[in-house]
Write a protein that holds these residues in place. Structure first.
Motif, PDB file in Angstrom:
ATOM      1  N   HIS A  12      57.390 -89.593 -46.303  1.00  0.00           N
ATOM      2  CA  HIS A  12      56.344 -89.314 -45.326  1.00  0.00           C
ATOM      3  C   HIS A  12      56.456 -90.279 -44.139  1.00  0.00           C
ATOM      4  O   HIS A  12      57.039 -91.352 -44.270  1.00  0.00           O
ATOM      5  CB  HIS A  12      54.958 -89.490 -45.945  1.00  0.00           C
ATOM      6  CG  HIS A  12      54.631 -88.473 -46.983  1.00  0.00           C
ATOM      7  ND1 HIS A  12      55.211 -88.469 -48.235  1.00  0.00           N
ATOM      8  CD2 HIS A  12      53.786 -87.430 -46.963  1.00  0.00           C
ATOM      9  CE1 HIS A  12      54.724 -87.464 -48.938  1.00  0.00           C
ATOM     10  NE2 HIS A  12      53.853 -86.814 -48.185  1.00  0.00           N
ATOM     11  N   VAL A  55      47.242 -91.606 -40.446  1.00  0.00           N
ATOM     12  CA  VAL A  55      47.561 -90.296 -40.999  1.00  0.00           C
ATOM     13  C   VAL A  55      48.952 -90.382 -41.619  1.00  0.00           C
ATOM     14  O   VAL A  55      49.879 -90.894 -40.989  1.00  0.00           O
ATOM     15  CB  VAL A  55      47.531 -89.204 -39.909  1.00  0.00           C
ATOM     16  CG1 VAL A  55      47.951 -87.860 -40.469  1.00  0.00           C
ATOM     17  CG2 VAL A  55      46.150 -89.117 -39.279  1.00  0.00           C
ATOM     18  N   ARG A  57      51.931 -88.055 -43.129  1.00  0.00           N
ATOM     19  CA  ARG A  57      52.380 -86.665 -43.131  1.00  0.00           C
ATOM     20  C   ARG A  57      53.823 -86.562 -43.587  1.00  0.00           C
ATOM     21  O   ARG A  57      54.614 -87.453 -43.328  1.00  0.00           O
ATOM     22  CB  ARG A  57      52.315 -86.072 -41.712  1.00  0.00           C
ATOM     23  CG  ARG A  57      50.994 -86.136 -41.021  1.00  0.00           C
ATOM     24  CD  ARG A  57      50.166 -84.955 -41.231  1.00  0.00           C
ATOM     25  NE  ARG A  57      50.923 -83.743 -40.925  1.00  0.00           N
ATOM     26  CZ  ARG A  57      50.411 -82.547 -41.057  1.00  0.00           C
ATOM     27  NH1 ARG A  57      49.192 -82.390 -41.463  1.00  0.00           N
ATOM     28  NH2 ARG A  57      51.123 -81.473 -40.790  1.00  0.00           N
ATOM     29  N   LYS A  58      54.158 -85.455 -44.243  1.00  0.00           N
ATOM     30  CA  LYS A  58      55.557 -85.162 -44.523  1.00  0.00           C
ATOM     31  C   LYS A  58      56.225 -84.864 -43.184  1.00  0.00           C
ATOM     32  O   LYS A  58      55.644 -84.177 -42.340  1.00  0.00           O
ATOM     33  CB  LYS A  58      55.697 -83.949 -45.434  1.00  0.00           C
ATOM     34  CG  LYS A  58      55.327 -84.230 -46.865  1.00  0.00           C
ATOM     35  CD  LYS A  58      55.639 -83.038 -47.732  1.00  0.00           C
ATOM     36  CE  LYS A  58      55.315 -83.360 -49.178  1.00  0.00           C
ATOM     37  NZ  LYS A  58      55.653 -82.250 -50.064  1.00  0.00           N
ATOM     38  N   ARG A  60      58.354 -83.090 -40.392  1.00  0.00           N
ATOM     39  CA  ARG A  60      58.762 -81.713 -40.137  1.00  0.00           C
ATOM     40  C   ARG A  60      60.234 -81.709 -39.751  1.00  0.00           C
ATOM     41  O   ARG A  60      60.712 -82.648 -39.115  1.00  0.00           O
ATOM     42  CB  ARG A  60      57.960 -81.104 -38.990  1.00  0.00           C
ATOM     43  CG  ARG A  60      56.506 -80.915 -39.312  1.00  0.00           C
ATOM     44  CD  ARG A  60      55.799 -80.128 -38.268  1.00  0.00           C
ATOM     45  NE  ARG A  60      56.046 -80.671 -36.921  1.00  0.00           N
ATOM     46  CZ  ARG A  60      55.395 -80.291 -35.840  1.00  0.00           C
ATOM     47  NH1 ARG A  60      54.460 -79.397 -35.924  1.00  0.00           N
ATOM     48  NH2 ARG A  60      55.675 -80.820 -34.669  1.00  0.00           N
ATOM     49  N   GLN A  69      58.154 -84.678 -36.205  1.00  0.00           N
ATOM     50  CA  GLN A  69      56.869 -85.380 -36.333  1.00  0.00           C
ATOM     51  C   GLN A  69      56.956 -86.413 -37.408  1.00  0.00           C
ATOM     52  O   GLN A  69      57.547 -86.295 -38.423  1.00  0.00           O
ATOM     53  CB  GLN A  69      55.783 -84.376 -36.676  1.00  0.00           C
ATOM     54  CG  GLN A  69      54.422 -85.018 -36.737  1.00  0.00           C
ATOM     55  CD  GLN A  69      53.380 -84.049 -37.218  1.00  0.00           C
ATOM     56  OE1 GLN A  69      53.554 -83.419 -38.251  1.00  0.00           O
ATOM     57  NE2 GLN A  69      52.310 -83.916 -36.485  1.00  0.00           N
TER      58      GLN A  69
END
Length: 69
Positions: A12, A55, A57-58, A60, A69
Motif C-alpha cells: 500500500h 490515507v 491505499r493499494k 493503482r 496513485q
C-alpha cells in the motif's frame, strides 16, 4: 511478534490528504506492508503531517500518461 510478508515491495501507499472531494490535495508520504495474518500494517513514513488525514491505499496500476496513485 507479528510477521510481515517476505515481499520487499510495499502492498500500500500512504498519503496525507488535505481538503475534501475534487478539491482534495493528495501527497504521498510513505509506504505500508501488510502483515501475513492480514490484521495490520508496518508503515514507513518520510515525513509526519501537521494537518490533513492519513490515507492508506493499494497502489493503482499506471496507465499511459498517468502517475500511479
Amino acid at each position: 511478534m507479528t510477521r510481515t510478508t517476505t515481499n520487499n515491495r510495499p502492498s500500500h501507499a500512504v498519503y496525507v490528504v488535505e481538503g475534501e472531494g475534487e478539491n482534495a490535495f493528495w501527497t504521498r508520504i510513505g509506504a505500508a506492508w501488510a502483515h501475513e495474518d492480514g490484521d495490520g500494517f508496518n508503515l514507513q513514513l518520510s515525513c509526519l503531517p501537521l494537518t490533513g488525514r492519513l490515507v492508506i491505499r493499494k497502489p493503482r496500476p499506471k496507465t499511459d500518461g498517468e502517475l500511479a496513485q
